[in-house]
Design a protein around this motif. Sequence first.
Motif, mmCIF file in Angstrom:
data_model
loop_
_atom_site.group_PDB
_atom_site.id
_atom_site.type_symbol
_atom_site.label_atom_id
_atom_site.label_comp_id
_atom_site.label_asym_id
_atom_site.label_seq_id
_atom_site.Cartn_x
_atom_site.Cartn_y
_atom_site.Cartn_z
ATOM 1 N N ASP A 39 0.754 -1.043 0.196
ATOM 2 C CA ASP A 39 -0.077 -0.032 -0.055
ATOM 3 C C ASP A 39 0.941 1.272 0.006
ATOM 4 O O ASP A 39 2.040 1.214 0.031
ATOM 5 N N PRO A 40 0.138 2.305 -0.005
ATOM 6 C CA PRO A 40 1.421 3.517 -0.251
ATOM 7 C C PRO A 40 2.198 3.772 1.015
ATOM 8 O O PRO A 40 3.389 4.303 0.925
ATOM 9 N N GLU A 41 1.933 3.364 2.347
ATOM 10 C CA GLU A 41 2.756 3.505 3.294
ATOM 11 C C GLU A 41 3.966 2.296 3.146
ATOM 12 O O GLU A 41 5.025 2.578 3.420
ATOM 13 N N SER A 42 3.800 0.999 2.925
ATOM 14 C CA SER A 42 4.646 0.199 2.817
ATOM 15 C C SER A 42 5.555 0.243 1.482
ATOM 16 O O SER A 42 6.983 -0.143 1.549
ATOM 17 N N PRO A 81 5.638 3.129 -1.139
ATOM 18 C CA PRO A 81 5.264 4.433 -1.741
ATOM 19 C C PRO A 81 5.662 4.552 -3.338
ATOM 20 O O PRO A 81 5.090 5.249 -3.745
ATOM 21 N N ASP A 82 6.824 3.923 -3.411
ATOM 22 C CA ASP A 82 7.264 4.032 -4.911
ATOM 23 C C ASP A 82 6.572 2.993 -5.697
ATOM 24 O O ASP A 82 6.889 2.901 -7.315
ATOM 25 N N ALA A 83 5.717 2.213 -5.515
ATOM 26 C CA ALA A 83 5.089 1.122 -6.178
ATOM 27 C C ALA A 83 3.797 1.622 -6.997
ATOM 28 O O ALA A 83 3.251 2.769 -6.641
ATOM 29 N N SER A 84 3.506 1.186 -8.114
ATOM 30 C CA SER A 84 2.564 1.742 -9.020
ATOM 31 C C SER A 84 1.025 1.198 -8.568
ATOM 32 O O SER A 84 0.218 1.977 -8.925
ATOM 33 N N SER A 85 1.018 0.211 -7.892
ATOM 34 C CA SER A 85 -0.346 -0.422 -7.414
ATOM 35 C C SER A 85 -0.117 -0.770 -6.115
ATOM 36 O O SER A 85 0.933 -1.222 -5.608
ATOM 37 N N GLY A 86 -1.367 -0.970 -5.269
ATOM 38 C CA GLY A 86 -1.282 -1.748 -4.194
ATOM 39 C C GLY A 86 -1.657 -3.232 -4.450
ATOM 40 O O GLY A 86 -1.985 -3.663 -5.607
ATOM 41 N N PHE A 87 -1.448 -4.293 -3.524
ATOM 42 C CA PHE A 87 -1.954 -5.627 -3.645
ATOM 43 C C PHE A 87 -2.068 -6.242 -2.223
ATOM 44 O O PHE A 87 -1.616 -5.937 -1.174
ATOM 45 N N PHE A 93 -6.197 -9.032 -5.249
ATOM 46 C CA PHE A 93 -6.269 -7.900 -6.268
ATOM 47 C C PHE A 93 -5.457 -6.785 -5.835
ATOM 48 O O PHE A 93 -4.475 -6.529 -4.969
ATOM 49 N N ALA A 94 -5.264 -5.976 -7.098
ATOM 50 C CA ALA A 94 -4.536 -4.951 -7.389
ATOM 51 C C ALA A 94 -5.312 -3.635 -7.465
ATOM 52 O O ALA A 94 -6.147 -3.644 -7.973
ATOM 53 N N THR A 95 -4.825 -2.666 -6.849
ATOM 54 C CA THR A 95 -5.368 -1.309 -6.827
ATOM 55 C C THR A 95 -4.452 -0.334 -7.655
ATOM 56 O O THR A 95 -3.239 -0.080 -7.297
ATOM 57 N N VAL A 96 -4.787 0.327 -8.518
ATOM 58 C CA VAL A 96 -4.060 1.144 -9.509
ATOM 59 C C VAL A 96 -4.777 2.563 -9.608
ATOM 60 O O VAL A 96 -5.912 2.822 -9.862
ATOM 61 N N PRO A 97 -4.201 3.648 -9.245
ATOM 62 C CA PRO A 97 -2.988 3.921 -8.728
ATOM 63 C C PRO A 97 -2.479 3.440 -7.227
ATOM 64 O O PRO A 97 -3.793 3.196 -6.516
ATOM 65 N N ASN A 98 -1.653 3.196 -6.670
ATOM 66 C CA ASN A 98 -1.163 3.160 -5.382
ATOM 67 C C ASN A 98 -1.159 4.356 -4.510
ATOM 68 O O ASN A 98 -0.194 4.880 -4.307
ATOM 69 N N ALA A 99 -2.407 4.885 -4.362
ATOM 70 C CA ALA A 99 -2.432 6.333 -3.831
ATOM 71 C C ALA A 99 -2.931 6.401 -2.575
ATOM 72 O O ALA A 99 -3.889 5.512 -1.988
#
Length: 231
Positions: free
Chosen positions: A96-99, A101-107, A180-186
């Motif tokens: 996620d954005p906390e773990s 922050p540079d990734a394009s998606s959450g997972f 599931f992936a969430t895009v963007p990882n915002a």
Amino acid sequence: MLKNKKNNKVMKLAAITILFIIVQGCGENVDKSEKKDNAITALSLDDKVESHIHDNSTHTHTSKRILKPEDTQQLWIFPESKDKLGSGGLLQIYMDPESHPDASSGFSKYELGIGGALPEHKHNKTEEIAYFLSGTGIVISYENDERKETIVKEGYVWYTAPGEWHSFQNTGNEPLKLVFATVPNAKHGLLDFFKNVGVEPGTEPSNTLSAEEFAKLASDNDLILKPVKID
């Protein structure tokens, strides 16, 4: 007469010699020019490589690249009680954005309990890609404003674009599991919503939010609830 012929021969020889020197000089200049151009090109490529390496080295690389189940943040979503998940969901957040922050998606991984369902909703900025691991359920979507139910099970992939109303339900006799992936990882996205409404397993669920407060919390995190039609 012989003297004139000799002089002409000497002049011709001198002219040929001068012409040869000029041509050779031009060849050397071209050679030098090509070498210079090649050197400039090589330097330019080296600069690009160095620049690329430098760009990569500026990344923090503090995020984990290999994640184990114990690395996840686990939450109960809408549990029946502090001791029983019931028809609620078990969420495991890997990225996620906390773990990351540079990734394009959450997972994440989600397990929806027997008889469980999520309210129909949409995301204005977020797209989702889900892969079903096990269990049986239905996905709710809309085509030309017409509600559609599709049976899903192990091996099915579900894509939801921003702005599309959707939901899913567990219709089987075991948890419906998916990743599931969430895009963007915002920040202020779907995973943040789950963090706000979820509790740690074994913790008393909170029911302090009114319907209006719940809807606002959802909307603030890019989860817009579908208005319920009253007949």
